[in-house]
Design a protein around this motif. Structure first.
Motif, PDB file in Angstrom:
ATOM      1  N   ILE A 287       3.549  -6.488  -6.725  1.00 52.54           N
ATOM      2  CA  ILE A 287       2.527  -6.726  -5.703  1.00 52.54           C
ATOM      3  C   ILE A 287       2.767  -5.833  -4.488  1.00 52.54           C
ATOM      4  CG2 ILE A 287       1.694  -8.431  -4.037  1.00 52.54           C
ATOM      5  CD1 ILE A 287       2.086 -10.555  -6.236  1.00 52.54           C
ATOM      6  N   VAL A 288       4.004  -5.792  -4.004  1.00 49.75           N
ATOM      7  CA  VAL A 288       4.309  -5.027  -2.796  1.00 49.75           C
ATOM      8  C   VAL A 288       4.179  -3.529  -3.047  1.00 49.75           C
ATOM      9  CG1 VAL A 288       6.117  -4.464  -1.133  1.00 49.75           C
ATOM     10  CG2 VAL A 288       5.786  -6.832  -1.846  1.00 49.75           C
ATOM     11  N   VAL A 289       4.698  -3.051  -4.173  1.00 48.94           N
ATOM     12  CA  VAL A 289       4.607  -1.624  -4.492  1.00 48.94           C
ATOM     13  C   VAL A 289       3.151  -1.213  -4.712  1.00 48.94           C
ATOM     14  CG1 VAL A 289       5.174   0.129  -6.235  1.00 48.94           C
ATOM     15  CG2 VAL A 289       6.940  -1.422  -5.398  1.00 48.94           C
ATOM     16  N   GLY A 290       2.390  -2.029  -5.453  1.00 54.39           N
ATOM     17  CA  GLY A 290       0.979  -1.716  -5.675  1.00 54.39           C
ATOM     18  C   GLY A 290       0.196  -1.680  -4.381  1.00 54.39           C
ATOM     19  N   ALA A 291       0.454  -2.644  -3.494  1.00 55.87           N
ATOM     20  CA  ALA A 291      -0.230  -2.666  -2.200  1.00 55.87           C
ATOM     21  C   ALA A 291       0.147  -1.447  -1.364  1.00 55.87           C
ATOM     22  CB  ALA A 291       0.108  -3.951  -1.456  1.00 55.87           C
ATOM     23  N   SER A 292       1.423  -1.091  -1.354  1.00 55.70           N
ATOM     24  CA  SER A 292       1.885   0.051  -0.560  1.00 55.70           C
ATOM     25  C   SER A 292       1.239   1.345  -1.035  1.00 55.70           C
ATOM     26  CB  SER A 292       3.413   0.165  -0.635  1.00 55.70           C
ATOM     27  OG  SER A 292       4.033  -0.975  -0.096  1.00 55.70           O
ATOM     28  N   LEU A 293       1.221   1.559  -2.346  1.00 56.15           N
ATOM     29  CA  LEU A 293       0.622   2.777  -2.889  1.00 56.15           C
ATOM     30  C   LEU A 293      -0.880   2.832  -2.596  1.00 56.15           C
ATOM     31  CD1 LEU A 293       2.407   2.963  -6.374  1.00 56.15           C
ATOM     32  CD2 LEU A 293       2.790   4.464  -4.408  1.00 56.15           C
ATOM     33  N   ALA A 294      -1.558   1.700  -2.743  1.00 51.73           N
ATOM     34  CA  ALA A 294      -3.000   1.674  -2.514  1.00 51.73           C
ATOM     35  C   ALA A 294      -3.350   1.958  -1.061  1.00 51.73           C
ATOM     36  CB  ALA A 294      -3.564   0.320  -2.942  1.00 51.73           C
ATOM     37  N   VAL A 295      -2.610   1.357  -0.138  1.00 48.19           N
ATOM     38  CA  VAL A 295      -2.859   1.601   1.283  1.00 48.19           C
ATOM     39  C   VAL A 295      -2.594   3.060   1.625  1.00 48.19           C
ATOM     40  CG1 VAL A 295      -2.079   1.071   3.618  1.00 48.19           C
ATOM     41  CG2 VAL A 295      -2.465  -0.780   1.994  1.00 48.19           C
ATOM     42  N   ALA A 296      -1.500   3.611   1.089  1.00 51.05           N
ATOM     43  CA  ALA A 296      -1.209   5.022   1.331  1.00 51.05           C
ATOM     44  C   ALA A 296      -2.326   5.907   0.799  1.00 51.05           C
ATOM     45  CB  ALA A 296       0.124   5.405   0.679  1.00 51.05           C
ATOM     46  N   GLY A 297      -2.833   5.593  -0.382  1.00 50.62           N
ATOM     47  CA  GLY A 297      -3.948   6.359  -0.925  1.00 50.62           C
ATOM     48  C   GLY A 297      -5.186   6.262  -0.064  1.00 50.62           C
ATOM     49  N   ALA A 298      -5.471   5.050   0.455  1.00 48.01           N
ATOM     50  CA  ALA A 298      -6.624   4.875   1.337  1.00 48.01           C
ATOM     51  C   ALA A 298      -6.474   5.698   2.611  1.00 48.01           C
ATOM     52  CB  ALA A 298      -6.798   3.395   1.670  1.00 48.01           C
ATOM     53  N   VAL A 299      -5.255   5.749   3.147  1.00 47.03           N
ATOM     54  CA  VAL A 299      -5.010   6.534   4.359  1.00 47.03           C
ATOM     55  C   VAL A 299      -5.242   8.019   4.090  1.00 47.03           C
ATOM     56  CG1 VAL A 299      -3.230   7.303   5.971  1.00 47.03           C
ATOM     57  CG2 VAL A 299      -3.427   4.881   5.400  1.00 47.03           C
ATOM     58  N   PHE A 300      -4.690   8.540   3.000  1.00 45.82           N
ATOM     59  CA  PHE A 300      -4.856   9.951   2.683  1.00 45.82           C
ATOM     60  C   PHE A 300      -6.322  10.306   2.447  1.00 45.82           C
ATOM     61  CE2 PHE A 300      -0.268   9.876   1.597  1.00 45.82           C
ATOM     62  CZ  PHE A 300       0.129  10.975   2.340  1.00 45.82           C
ATOM     63  N   GLN A 301      -7.048   9.454   1.739  1.00 46.61           N
ATOM     64  CA  GLN A 301      -8.452   9.748   1.473  1.00 46.61           C
ATOM     65  C   GLN A 301      -9.278   9.677   2.755  1.00 46.61           C
ATOM     66  OE1 GLN A 301      -9.725   7.169  -1.737  1.00 46.61           O
ATOM     67  NE2 GLN A 301      -8.108   7.909  -3.094  1.00 46.61           N
ATOM     68  N   THR A 302      -8.918   8.792   3.670  1.00 42.66           N
ATOM     69  CA  THR A 302      -9.629   8.704   4.949  1.00 42.66           C
ATOM     70  C   THR A 302      -9.338   9.904   5.830  1.00 42.66           C
ATOM     71  OG1 THR A 302      -9.585   6.276   4.875  1.00 42.66           O
ATOM     72  CG2 THR A 302      -9.942   7.312   7.011  1.00 42.66           C
ATOM     73  N   LEU A 303      -8.054  10.273   5.921  1.00 50.62           N
ATOM     74  CA  LEU A 303      -7.675  11.404   6.770  1.00 50.62           C
ATOM     75  C   LEU A 303      -8.261  12.720   6.275  1.00 50.62           C
ATOM     76  CD1 LEU A 303      -3.898  10.789   7.597  1.00 50.62           C
ATOM     77  CD2 LEU A 303      -5.851  10.503   9.093  1.00 50.62           C
ATOM     78  N   THR A 304      -8.275  12.916   4.969  1.00 53.35           N
ATOM     79  CA  THR A 304      -8.714  14.200   4.406  1.00 53.35           C
ATOM     80  C   THR A 304     -10.203  14.230   4.110  1.00 53.35           C
ATOM     81  OG1 THR A 304      -8.234  13.471   2.146  1.00 53.35           O
ATOM     82  CG2 THR A 304      -6.448  14.530   3.357  1.00 53.35           C
ATOM     83  N   ARG A 305     -10.841  13.044   4.120  1.00 56.98           N
ATOM     84  CA  ARG A 305     -12.257  12.940   3.736  1.00 56.98           C
ATOM     85  C   ARG A 305     -12.474  13.544   2.354  1.00 56.98           C
ATOM     86  NH1 ARG A 305     -12.266  14.774   8.906  1.00 56.98           N
ATOM     87  NH2 ARG A 305     -13.105  16.829   8.393  1.00 56.98           N
ATOM     88  N   ASN A 306     -11.505  13.294   1.477  1.00 53.89           N
ATOM     89  CA  ASN A 306     -11.542  13.839   0.120  1.00 53.89           C
ATOM     90  C   ASN A 306     -11.245  12.711  -0.857  1.00 53.89           C
ATOM     91  OD1 ASN A 306     -10.975  15.184  -2.373  1.00 53.89           O
ATOM     92  ND2 ASN A 306     -10.492  17.040  -1.238  1.00 53.89           N
TER      93      ASN A 306
END
Length: 345
Positions: free
Chosen positions: A84-103
């Motif tokens: 749960i914790v690892v999946g949440a961490s990876l997903a949030v990190a992915g959301a941050v990268f996609q938001t920052l890069t708009r990609n």
């Protein structure tokens, strides 16, 4: 994206304000319920089946049998919580990268952050003879180094566009080449252990593995909550967000550092589990109707916990959970590439 709609409510005080989407809130509630159901299933099923009554007694500290306590508290609960914790961490990190890069294709495993963490961890574990626990430090350093290199190489064009993806793919290829070379220079037993870890596995994960991941997520979460409004405005572009009062350079660095640390700790805990960071934010946005770090975290936790159950029980012998996420994520990645190509065409 930043304006209010009929679906949006704003909570205000003298010092803060919080925008809430009713649809996103309902979706997060449903996802939380599904996650709880899946967690209960993970604690009950297996070669040794725990009944609902025995599960309740065990969680209350009074297991009816020693095996109930061993399987629930000693093996299944810590492993499920790590998922749960690892999946949440990876997903949030992915959301941050996609938001920052708009990609929509940007994620830690695609642009090389996970590969950098892998190089750092493998170097500590195989080259310097450290333990897997000590490899966590190497993973953090490796991820930060790759993130810094990406920022430097994309300084002129910014963290967006095709250049970012190509830069990340190139760095990821170089990093994995380094890993492959190291694996050929060590003893077979050590290389086998490292190779299993590199696929991404939750096998044998216990309470000691959970603690650093929980601490990292707990420390990063307040920062992400505070930076979420800035991230939403930055998704509109630097010029628009700057005009709205966002200090874009400072916000970008803080979000990038937070996401990189989450990835590094997740990789150090369970190995470089692929595609959760790419897939979960897309699913969350489609369900919630708006970018939401919380929805992404819940989807990521659900994906990894469900994937681990499949990895444990859907095959004649257990397989690493990374093999399951690679299969699901690879198909999603191809669909995403096709959709982007069709949209531009």
């Amino acid at each position: 994206m930043t304006g209010l709609t009929a679906d949006t409510r704003v909570l205000r005080s003298r010092h803060w304000s919080l925008r809430i989407s009713r649809r996103a809130a309902v979706v997060c509630g449903i996802l939380s319920g599904l996650l709880l159901v899946l967690l209960v299933a993970a604690l009950m099923i297996g070669e040794y089946v725990v009944t609902p009554a025995a599960l309740v007694q065990t969680l209350l500290g009074d297991p009816p049998a020693r095996l109930d306590g061993f399987f629930v508290l000693g093996r299944r609960l810590p492993r499920a919580l790590v998922a749960i914790v690892v999946g949440a961490s990876l997903a949030v990190a992915g959301a941050v990268f996609q938001t920052l890069t708009r990609n929509p294709l940007a994620s830690p495993d695609v642009i090389g952050i996970s590969s950098g963490a892998s190089v750092g961890a493998v170097a500590v574990f195989l080259v310097w003879g450290g333990s897997l626990d000590q490899a966590a430090i190497g993973a953090v350093v490796g991820a930060l180094v790759i993130a810094a290199v990406i920022v430097l190489l994309t300084a002129r064009s910014g963290l967006h566009g095709v250049q970012l993806i190509l830069t990340g793919v190139a760095l990821s290829a170089i990093a994995m080449a380094v890993v492959d070379y190291v694996l050929t220079q060590v003893f077979v037993a050590s290389a086998t252990t490292a190779q299993t870890w590199l696929v991404g596995s939750l096998q044998g994960r216990g309470w000691s593995d959970l603690v650093p991941a929980v601490i990292a997520l707990a420390l990063i979460t307040p920062l992400l909550i505070r930076m979420a409004p800035d991230a939403r405005m930055m998704a509109l572009g630097d010029s628009v967000s700057t005009a709205l009062g966002v200090r874009t350079v400072r916000a970008r660095w803080m979000l990038l550092a937070a996401a990189t640390v989450l990835v590094a700790i997740a990789v150090a805990t369970a190995g470089p589990i692929s595609f959760v960071a790419l897939v979960a934010p897309h699913i969350a946005r489609r369900l919630a109707g708006t970018p939401s770090f919380l929805a992404a975290a819940l989807v990521g936790a659900l994906l990894l916990l469900a994937g681990d159950l499949v990895a444990q029980y859907a095959f004649p012998a257990p397989i690493p959970v990374g093999a399951v996420t690679i299969t699901i994520g690879g198909a999603f990645f191809l669909w995403l590439l096709w959709r982007e190509g069709a949209r531009r065409g």
